[in-house]
Design a protein around this motif. Structure first.
Motif, PDB file in Angstrom:
ATOM      1  N   ARG A   4     -10.359   2.382   6.725  1.00  0.00           N
ATOM      2  CA  ARG A   4     -10.727   2.814   5.204  1.00  0.00           C
ATOM      3  C   ARG A   4     -12.505   2.533   4.678  1.00  0.00           C
ATOM      4  O   ARG A   4     -13.308   3.558   4.723  1.00  0.00           O
ATOM      5  N   LYS A   5     -12.955   2.009   5.467  1.00  0.00           N
ATOM      6  CA  LYS A   5     -14.318   2.125   5.477  1.00  0.00           C
ATOM      7  C   LYS A   5     -15.446   3.776   5.892  1.00  0.00           C
ATOM      8  O   LYS A   5     -16.083   3.507   5.135  1.00  0.00           O
ATOM      9  N   LEU A   6     -15.144   3.738   7.351  1.00  0.00           N
ATOM     10  CA  LEU A   6     -15.738   4.878   7.484  1.00  0.00           C
ATOM     11  C   LEU A   6     -14.980   6.214   7.061  1.00  0.00           C
ATOM     12  O   LEU A   6     -16.076   7.187   6.230  1.00  0.00           O
ATOM     13  N   ALA A   7     -13.633   5.609   6.034  1.00  0.00           N
ATOM     14  CA  ALA A   7     -13.711   6.850   5.388  1.00  0.00           C
ATOM     15  C   ALA A   7     -13.736   7.452   3.565  1.00  0.00           C
ATOM     16  O   ALA A   7     -14.517   8.211   3.706  1.00  0.00           O
ATOM     17  N   ARG A   8     -14.347   5.960   3.380  1.00  0.00           N
ATOM     18  CA  ARG A   8     -15.558   5.610   2.446  1.00  0.00           C
ATOM     19  C   ARG A   8     -16.740   6.460   2.266  1.00  0.00           C
ATOM     20  O   ARG A   8     -16.982   7.071   1.825  1.00  0.00           O
ATOM     21  N   GLU A   9     -17.247   5.544   3.745  1.00  0.00           N
ATOM     22  CA  GLU A   9     -18.595   6.704   4.079  1.00  0.00           C
ATOM     23  C   GLU A   9     -19.056   8.075   4.048  1.00  0.00           C
ATOM     24  O   GLU A   9     -19.609   8.682   3.688  1.00  0.00           O
ATOM     25  N   LYS A  10     -17.740   8.112   4.690  1.00  0.00           N
ATOM     26  CA  LYS A  10     -17.603  10.324   4.746  1.00  0.00           C
ATOM     27  C   LYS A  10     -17.213  10.748   3.792  1.00  0.00           C
ATOM     28  O   LYS A  10     -16.964  11.833   3.686  1.00  0.00           O
ATOM     29  N   GLY A  11     -16.596  10.014   2.799  1.00  0.00           N
ATOM     30  CA  GLY A  11     -15.556  11.150   1.902  1.00  0.00           C
ATOM     31  C   GLY A  11     -14.743  11.796   2.399  1.00  0.00           C
ATOM     32  O   GLY A  11     -14.453  13.226   1.944  1.00  0.00           O
ATOM     33  N   LEU A  12     -14.303  11.049   2.835  1.00  0.00           N
ATOM     34  CA  LEU A  12     -12.605  11.715   3.362  1.00  0.00           C
ATOM     35  C   LEU A  12     -11.466  11.180   2.301  1.00  0.00           C
ATOM     36  O   LEU A  12     -11.736   9.761   2.668  1.00  0.00           O
ATOM     37  N   ASP A  13     -10.977  11.708   2.973  1.00  0.00           N
ATOM     38  CA  ASP A  13      -8.889  11.493   1.682  1.00  0.00           C
ATOM     39  C   ASP A  13      -8.477  10.970   3.191  1.00  0.00           C
ATOM     40  O   ASP A  13      -7.538  11.401   3.819  1.00  0.00           O
ATOM     41  N   LEU A  14      -7.973   9.306   3.265  1.00  0.00           N
ATOM     42  CA  LEU A  14      -6.502   9.347   4.145  1.00  0.00           C
ATOM     43  C   LEU A  14      -5.531   9.747   4.558  1.00  0.00           C
ATOM     44  O   LEU A  14      -4.818   9.626   4.719  1.00  0.00           O
ATOM     45  N   THR A  15      -4.729  10.032   3.398  1.00  0.00           N
ATOM     46  CA  THR A  15      -3.770  10.625   3.358  1.00  0.00           C
ATOM     47  C   THR A  15      -3.877  12.406   3.820  1.00  0.00           C
ATOM     48  O   THR A  15      -2.718  12.399   3.987  1.00  0.00           O
ATOM     49  N   GLU A  30       0.698  -1.503   0.113  1.00  0.00           N
ATOM     50  CA  GLU A  30       0.114   0.409  -0.163  1.00  0.00           C
ATOM     51  C   GLU A  30       0.859   0.615  -0.152  1.00  0.00           C
ATOM     52  O   GLU A  30       0.751   2.675  -0.956  1.00  0.00           O
ATOM     53  N   THR A  31       2.183   1.206   1.024  1.00  0.00           N
ATOM     54  CA  THR A  31       2.646   2.189   0.979  1.00  0.00           C
ATOM     55  C   THR A  31       3.705   2.425  -0.600  1.00  0.00           C
ATOM     56  O   THR A  31       3.343   3.542  -0.785  1.00  0.00           O
ATOM     57  N   SER A  32       3.856   1.779  -1.045  1.00  0.00           N
ATOM     58  CA  SER A  32       4.345   1.713  -2.521  1.00  0.00           C
ATOM     59  C   SER A  32       3.680   2.688  -3.473  1.00  0.00           C
ATOM     60  O   SER A  32       4.444   2.943  -4.478  1.00  0.00           O
ATOM     61  N   GLU A  33       2.550   2.005  -3.605  1.00  0.00           N
ATOM     62  CA  GLU A  33       1.708   2.474  -4.368  1.00  0.00           C
ATOM     63  C   GLU A  33       0.701   3.786  -4.819  1.00  0.00           C
ATOM     64  O   GLU A  33       0.258   4.332  -4.487  1.00  0.00           O
ATOM     65  N   GLY A  34       1.288   4.492  -2.935  1.00  0.00           N
ATOM     66  CA  GLY A  34       1.148   6.118  -2.772  1.00  0.00           C
ATOM     67  C   GLY A  34      -0.131   6.056  -1.571  1.00  0.00           C
ATOM     68  O   GLY A  34      -0.711   6.802  -1.607  1.00  0.00           O
ATOM     69  N   ARG A  35      -0.682   4.370  -1.284  1.00  0.00           N
ATOM     70  CA  ARG A  35      -2.140   4.664  -0.584  1.00  0.00           C
ATOM     71  C   ARG A  35      -1.555   4.572   1.136  1.00  0.00           C
ATOM     72  O   ARG A  35      -0.822   4.206   1.794  1.00  0.00           O
ATOM     73  N   PRO A  36      -1.966   5.204   1.885  1.00  0.00           N
ATOM     74  CA  PRO A  36      -1.720   4.787   3.305  1.00  0.00           C
ATOM     75  C   PRO A  36      -1.992   3.612   3.835  1.00  0.00           C
ATOM     76  O   PRO A  36      -3.206   3.018   3.496  1.00  0.00           O
ATOM     77  N   VAL A  37      -1.524   3.449   5.007  1.00  0.00           N
ATOM     78  CA  VAL A  37      -1.453   1.807   5.839  1.00  0.00           C
ATOM     79  C   VAL A  37      -2.392   2.695   6.689  1.00  0.00           C
ATOM     80  O   VAL A  37      -2.681   3.392   7.395  1.00  0.00           O
ATOM     81  N   ALA A  38      -3.673   1.939   6.777  1.00  0.00           N
ATOM     82  CA  ALA A  38      -4.908   2.074   7.168  1.00  0.00           C
ATOM     83  C   ALA A  38      -5.708   0.585   7.678  1.00  0.00           C
ATOM     84  O   ALA A  38      -5.775  -0.297   6.817  1.00  0.00           O
ATOM     85  N   SER A  39      -6.282   0.869   8.629  1.00  0.00           N
ATOM     86  CA  SER A  39      -7.565  -0.803   9.010  1.00  0.00           C
ATOM     87  C   SER A  39      -8.710  -0.617   7.985  1.00  0.00           C
ATOM     88  O   SER A  39      -8.548   0.238   7.619  1.00  0.00           O
ATOM     89  N   PRO A  40      -8.776  -1.936   8.256  1.00  0.00           N
ATOM     90  CA  PRO A  40     -10.383  -2.016   7.147  1.00  0.00           C
ATOM     91  C   PRO A  40     -10.935  -0.701   7.951  1.00  0.00           C
ATOM     92  O   PRO A  40     -11.673  -0.587   7.016  1.00  0.00           O
ATOM     93  N   SER A  41     -11.211  -0.609   9.221  1.00  0.00           N
ATOM     94  CA  SER A  41     -12.341  -0.571   9.592  1.00  0.00           C
ATOM     95  C   SER A  41     -12.183   1.221   9.411  1.00  0.00           C
ATOM     96  O   SER A  41     -13.209   1.853   9.096  1.00  0.00           O
TER      97      SER A  41
END
Length: 425
Positions: A134-145, A121-132
Motif C-alpha cells: 500500500r505504501k509503495l502504491a501510494r508513493e507511485k500513484g498506482l491503483d491497487l485494484t 477491506e474486501t467488503s469495502e471494495g478495497r484490495p487485500v494488500a500488505s502495508p508495504s
C-alpha cells in the motif's frame, strides 16, 4: 490522497495549457500555495493548492492541454517532503522490518485479526494488500485494484506492485515507439537547410484563430484620412509641464484620440454596436479597448466608461493597463467587453496599415506615426506640417461607407481644433 484539479476559470474559458509547474513531486505545499501556472486564451492564471501536504505525483507536463475539472496530480496530506523525517537508510530498515513482519508466522489471534481486516477491506471494495504494498502504491500513484498478484489468496504484495510499475512503464515506452514509427516521415520541404520549429502559445493560437474568424464572418472594409497634428502638438507643448505637475501623469496623444473617438461615436452610433443574429445591439456606453503589444502577443484591455473620464484619468488608465499587460497581470475583467477599439501602430513606426476588427465589435481606429510632410495650406503656400494617417476598419454589414468616412472626418475636425473637444462633453 487529495486530487489536484484544474479549477473553474471563467464562463468563456474551458481549457488551458500548463505553462509551468511551480512544485515538483516530493515538494511540500501549503493550502493556498501556488502549484502551477496555467495559460489560457486570454490570461495566465495560477492553480493553488486546496490541501496541505506533499506533492505525490503530477500526471500532466508543462505544455499539455487540460480542461476544467481534470485531475493533474495528487497530494499526500500525511506525507513528508523529500529530505524530511527518517533517512533513506532508516526507511529501508523500516521497509525490511515490515516485510519480515509479513512473512513471520502469525499466532492464531493475529491470523484472526488479519482475516477480519482482510474481510473488512474486501467488503469495502478495497484490495487485500500488505502495508508495504500500500505504501509503495501510494508513493507511485498506482491503483491497487489494477495490480495483478501471484498470491493464491489474492493478497497484493510489494513485489507485485514493483512488477506492475515496471510492466506499465515498458508498455508506455513501447506505445510511444510504435506511434513514432507509424507516423509518416516529415517532408524535407527545406532541402536540409537549418530551421527551428516553435510551438505557438495558446494566446498566439487564439489571436490567429480570432483574426481569421473575423475576416471570414464580417464584411470588413477600411477607409483612410489624414490629420494635421499641429494644433494638438501645440496644446501639448503649452500645457505639458502644468499638466504633469497637477496630475502626476504625462499628457499624451491617446487621451485626445479617445475623446475624439467618443464624440464621433455619439454622432455615428452604429460604429458603437455589434451584430447578434438578425439584430443590431447598439451600445449606450463607451468602453474603449486599447490594443497593447506584449511579448506573448496582442491584448486589448478595456477602459470602462471612458466618456466619463478626464484627460488625466484616461492617460493614467492607459498607462496602468499597459503595465499590467506587459507584466502579465491583466485579469479577465480587464479584457472582457469593449464597444470600440483603438490601436496605435505609430509607436513602432508604422506609417499606414489596415487594422483588423476586434470581433464582435464593428469598428477599430488605427493611429500611425506622425510624419513631417509638405502640405498645401492654401493655393499659393506650402508648409511642413506634422501629419498622421488614420484608418478606420468597419463591418460593412451594418456600417455604410458614408458613415465610415464621415466618422473619420469628424475625428479629423476635432483633433485639428482640439478646443472643440470641450464642447463635445
Amino acid at each position: 490522497m487529495a486530487e489536484i484539479k484544474v479549477p473553474e476559470l471563467a464562463e468563456s474559458i474551458t481549457e488551458g495549457t500548463i505553462a509551468e509547474w511551480l512544485k515538483q513531486p516530493g515538494d511540500a505545499v501549503e493550502k493556498g500555495e501556488n502549484i502551477a501556472e496555467l495559460e489560457t486564451d486570454k490570461i495566465n492564471v495560477e492553480i493553488t493548492s486546496e490541501h496541505s501536504g506533499v506533492i505525490q505525483d503530477l500526471s500532466k507536463e508543462a505544455g499539455d492541454t487540460v480542461e476544467v475539472g481534470d485531475v493533474i496530480g495528487h497530494i499526500d496530506e500525511n506525507g513528508q517532503a523529500a529530505g524530511d523525517g527518517a533517512s533513506s537508510e532508516e526507511k529501508q530498515q523500516e521497509s525490511a522490518a515490515e516485510d519480515k513482519q509479513e512473512t513471520a508466522p502469525k499466532t492464531s489471534e493475529e491470523a484472526s485479526e488479519s482475516q477480519t481486516s482482510d474481510s473488512e477491506e474486501t467488503s469495502e471494495g478495497r484490495p487485500v494488500a500488505s502495508p508495504s504494498a500500500r505504501k509503495l502504491a501510494r508513493e507511485k500513484g498506482l491503483d491497487l485494484t489494477q495490480v495483478p498478484t501471484k498470491d493464491p489468496m489474492g493478497r497484493v504484495r510489494k513485489e507485485d506492485v514493483e512488477d506492475y510499475e515496471k510492466n506499465k512503464a515498458a508498455a508506455s515506452s513501447q506505445g510511444k515507439e510504435a506511434k513514432k514509427e507509424s507516423a509518416p516521415a516529415p517532408k524535407d520541404e527545406f532541402e536540409g537547410k537549418p530551421v527551428e520549429r516553435i510551438k505557438m502559445s495558446r494566446r498566439r493560437q487564439t489571436i490567429a484563430n480570432r483574426l481569421v474568424d473575423v475576416q471570414q464572418t464580417s464584411a470588413m472594409l477600411t477607409t483612410f484620412n489624414e490629420i494635421d497634428m499641429t494644433a494638438v502638438m501645440d496644446v501639448r507643448k503649452r500645457w505639458k509641464e502644468t499638466f504633469q505637475e497637477q496630475h502626476d501623469v504625462r499628457l499624451g496623444f491617446m487621451s485626445f484620440f479617445t475623446k475624439a473617438v467618443i464624440a464621433a461615436l455619439k454622432h455615428f452610433p452604429l460604429l458603437n454596436a455589434e451584430i447578434d443574429g438578425n439584430e443590431i445591439i447598439q451600445k449606450q456606453f463607451y468602453d474603449i479597448g486599447m490594443a497593447v503589444s506584449t511579448d506573448d502577443g496582442l491584448v486589448v484591455p478595456v477602459v470602462r466608461d471612458a466618456d466619463r473620464k478626464s484627460f488625466a484619468e484616461l492617460e493614467q488608465e492607459v498607462i496602468d493597463l499597459s503595465l499590467k499587460a506587459r507584466d502579465n497581470k491583466l485579469t479577465l475583467k480587464d479584457l472582457q467587453g469593449g464597444s470600440f477599439t483603438i490601436t496605435n501602430g505609430g509607436v513602432f513606426g508604422s506609417l499606414l496599415s489596415t487594422p483588423i476588427l476586434n470581433g464582435p465589435q464593428v469598428g477599430i481606429l488605427g493611429m500611425h506615426k506622425i510624419q513631417w510632410r509638405p502640405v498645401a495650406v492654401n493655393q499659393e503656400n506650402m508648409e511642413n506640417r506634422p501629419m498622421m494617417y488614420i484608418a478606420l476598419s468597419y463591418d460593412h454589414r451594418i456600417v455604410d461607407g458614408k458613415e465610415a468616412v464621415s466618422f473619420l472626418v469628424k475625428i479629423k475636425e476635432l483633433l485639428e481644433d482640439p478646443e472643440s473637444l470641450l464642447l463635445e462633453g
